[in-house]
Design a protein around this motif. Structure first.
Motif, PDB file in Angstrom:
ATOM      1  N   SER A   1      -6.514   5.928  -4.056  1.00  0.00           N
ATOM      2  CA  SER A   1      -7.909   5.516  -4.063  1.00  0.00           C
ATOM      3  C   SER A   1      -8.392   6.150  -5.306  1.00  0.00           C
ATOM      4  O   SER A   1      -9.487   5.449  -5.978  1.00  0.00           O
ATOM      5  CB  SER A   1      -8.491   6.423  -2.922  1.00  0.00           C
ATOM      6  N   GLN A   2      -8.261   7.079  -6.029  1.00  0.00           N
ATOM      7  CA  GLN A   2      -8.726   7.608  -7.262  1.00  0.00           C
ATOM      8  C   GLN A   2      -8.290   6.779  -8.436  1.00  0.00           C
ATOM      9  O   GLN A   2      -8.853   6.399  -9.284  1.00  0.00           O
ATOM     10  CB  GLN A   2      -8.229   9.056  -7.506  1.00  0.00           C
TER      11      GLN A   2
ATOM     12  N   ALA B   1     -10.195   3.406  -8.396  1.00  0.00           N
ATOM     13  CA  ALA B   1     -11.404   3.258  -8.391  1.00  0.00           C
ATOM     14  C   ALA B   1     -12.200   2.563  -9.637  1.00  0.00           C
ATOM     15  O   ALA B   1     -11.614   2.542 -10.782  1.00  0.00           O
ATOM     16  CB  ALA B   1     -11.949   4.796  -8.649  1.00  0.00           C
TER      17      ALA B   1
ATOM     18  N   ARG C   1       0.777  -1.260  -0.057  1.00  0.00           N
ATOM     19  CA  ARG C   1      -0.015   0.007  -0.098  1.00  0.00           C
ATOM     20  C   ARG C   1       0.841   1.419  -0.011  1.00  0.00           C
ATOM     21  O   ARG C   1       0.362   2.288  -0.789  1.00  0.00           O
ATOM     22  CB  ARG C   1      -0.884  -0.062   1.289  1.00  0.00           C
TER      23      ARG C   1
ATOM     24  N   ASP D   1       1.063   4.261  -2.828  1.00  0.00           N
ATOM     25  CA  ASP D   1       0.602   5.711  -2.268  1.00  0.00           C
ATOM     26  C   ASP D   1       1.811   6.621  -2.937  1.00  0.00           C
ATOM     27  O   ASP D   1       1.452   7.620  -3.384  1.00  0.00           O
ATOM     28  CB  ASP D   1       0.385   5.579  -0.847  1.00  0.00           C
TER      29      ASP D   1
ATOM     30  N   TYR E   1      -5.092  -3.469  -7.028  1.00  0.00           N
ATOM     31  CA  TYR E   1      -6.390  -3.340  -6.340  1.00  0.00           C
ATOM     32  C   TYR E   1      -5.905  -4.172  -4.918  1.00  0.00           C
ATOM     33  O   TYR E   1      -6.229  -4.119  -3.805  1.00  0.00           O
ATOM     34  CB  TYR E   1      -7.544  -3.592  -6.714  1.00  0.00           C
TER      35      TYR E   1
ATOM     36  N   ASN F   1      -3.722  10.018  -6.541  1.00  0.00           N
ATOM     37  CA  ASN F   1      -3.762   9.386  -5.182  1.00  0.00           C
ATOM     38  C   ASN F   1      -4.143   8.090  -5.606  1.00  0.00           C
ATOM     39  O   ASN F   1      -5.216   7.731  -6.225  1.00  0.00           O
ATOM     40  CB  ASN F   1      -4.524  10.162  -4.199  1.00  0.00           C
TER      41      ASN F   1
ATOM     42  N   TYR G   1      -3.032  -3.408  -2.868  1.00  0.00           N
ATOM     43  CA  TYR G   1      -3.391  -2.214  -2.231  1.00  0.00           C
ATOM     44  C   TYR G   1      -4.107  -2.724  -0.731  1.00  0.00           C
ATOM     45  O   TYR G   1      -3.791  -2.226   0.218  1.00  0.00           O
ATOM     46  CB  TYR G   1      -3.874  -1.099  -2.784  1.00  0.00           C
ATOM     47  N   TYR G   2      -5.316  -3.521  -1.190  1.00  0.00           N
ATOM     48  CA  TYR G   2      -6.429  -3.646   0.067  1.00  0.00           C
ATOM     49  C   TYR G   2      -6.112  -4.916   0.618  1.00  0.00           C
ATOM     50  O   TYR G   2      -6.629  -5.134   1.697  1.00  0.00           O
ATOM     51  CB  TYR G   2      -7.579  -3.713  -0.737  1.00  0.00           C
TER      52      TYR G   2
ATOM     53  N   GLU H   1     -11.384  -3.360  -8.918  1.00  0.00           N
ATOM     54  CA  GLU H   1     -11.420  -4.476  -8.094  1.00  0.00           C
ATOM     55  C   GLU H   1     -10.928  -5.703  -8.360  1.00  0.00           C
ATOM     56  O   GLU H   1     -10.378  -6.441  -7.325  1.00  0.00           O
ATOM     57  CB  GLU H   1     -12.950  -4.473  -7.655  1.00  0.00           C
TER      58      GLU H   1
END
Length: 223
Positions: free
Chosen positions: A74-75, A78, A59, A63, A86, A72, A89-90, A81
């Motif tokens: 999150s943008q 989007a 992450r 970032d 993705y 960024n 990161y998550y 998934e």
């Protein structure tokens, strides 16, 4: 191009030497002891057998890359998934492994014990070097600015190999205390293997190229 490649190669060699030296200095016996001036105060929440940072290191890399290109994460992530970026990161590790690292593999060491996490400083320095190398690699690939894939890619591979061989993300003292107080060797080994494979994805996943390059494609549409 050659000048930059040579610089990257020199930095890679220096980084590999540094991590190798850290790994040698961080080796501790199974019942490590320290002098009074090395003693570290234990945390009320307990000491993690595997450094909690491994859960967010990908992450952090993403970032930093996103910020470097003026955006960024999150943008950029989007509606993506189902991409490797993705997931990195998550959810870089299986949920069971994440829960084990966060909550199960924790040693509650008494305050009066002579405790020290021999690998903490070494891990912090090593992961800093690896993160910088990966983010630089991602940016150079994205911008094609002095891009020299073979040199930088080899540096990442060697750094990850040294990190995994040295197991700098393992707190050996906490591990032995935890095992001697009901911890499971099988659970530790399963979690360690998952972390090992997570870092290896920076080198050569099933696609045949390091995952950091795929992150750039997922984040920016770069081809």
């Amino acid at each position: 191009m050659k000048k930059v490649g040579g610089s990257a190669g020199a930095k890679g060699v220096a980084a590999r030497v540094l991590i190798h030296e850290f790994g040698k200095k961080s080796n501790r016996p199974k019942d490590p002891k320290t002098s009074e001036d090395e003693k570290k105060k234990t945390s009320r929440r307990g000491e993690h057998v595997i450094n909690n940072n491994v859960l967010k290191v990908f992450r952090t890399m993403i970032d930093r890359f996103a910020a470097k290109i003026g955006s960024n994460a999150s943008q950029l992530l989007a509606n993506k998934e189902h991409t490797a970026a993705y997931q990195a990161y998550y959810a870089p590790l299986p949920e069971a492994t994440t829960q084990s690292i966060r909550y199960a593999m924790v040693a509650h060491i008494p305050e009066d014990d002579h405790y020290i996490d021999a690998n903490a400083t070494a891990y912090g320095a090593a992961i800093g070097i690896i993160s910088e190398t990966v983010v630089t690699y991602m940016y150079d690939y994205y911008s094609n600015n002095s891009y020299n894939a073979p040199v930088v890619d080899r540096s990442i591979t060697d750094l990850v190999r040294l990190l995994n061989e040295s197991q700098l993300y393992v707190d050996e003292y906490a591990k032995q205390y935890w095992l001697h107080h009901g911890g499971s060797e099988a659970l530790f080994e399963e979690s360690r293997q998952q972390v090992l494979h997570m870092f290896r994805r920076l080198c050569a996943p099933t696609s045949g190229e390091n995952e950091a390059k795929q992150w750039v494609r997922d984040l920016t549409g770069h081809t």
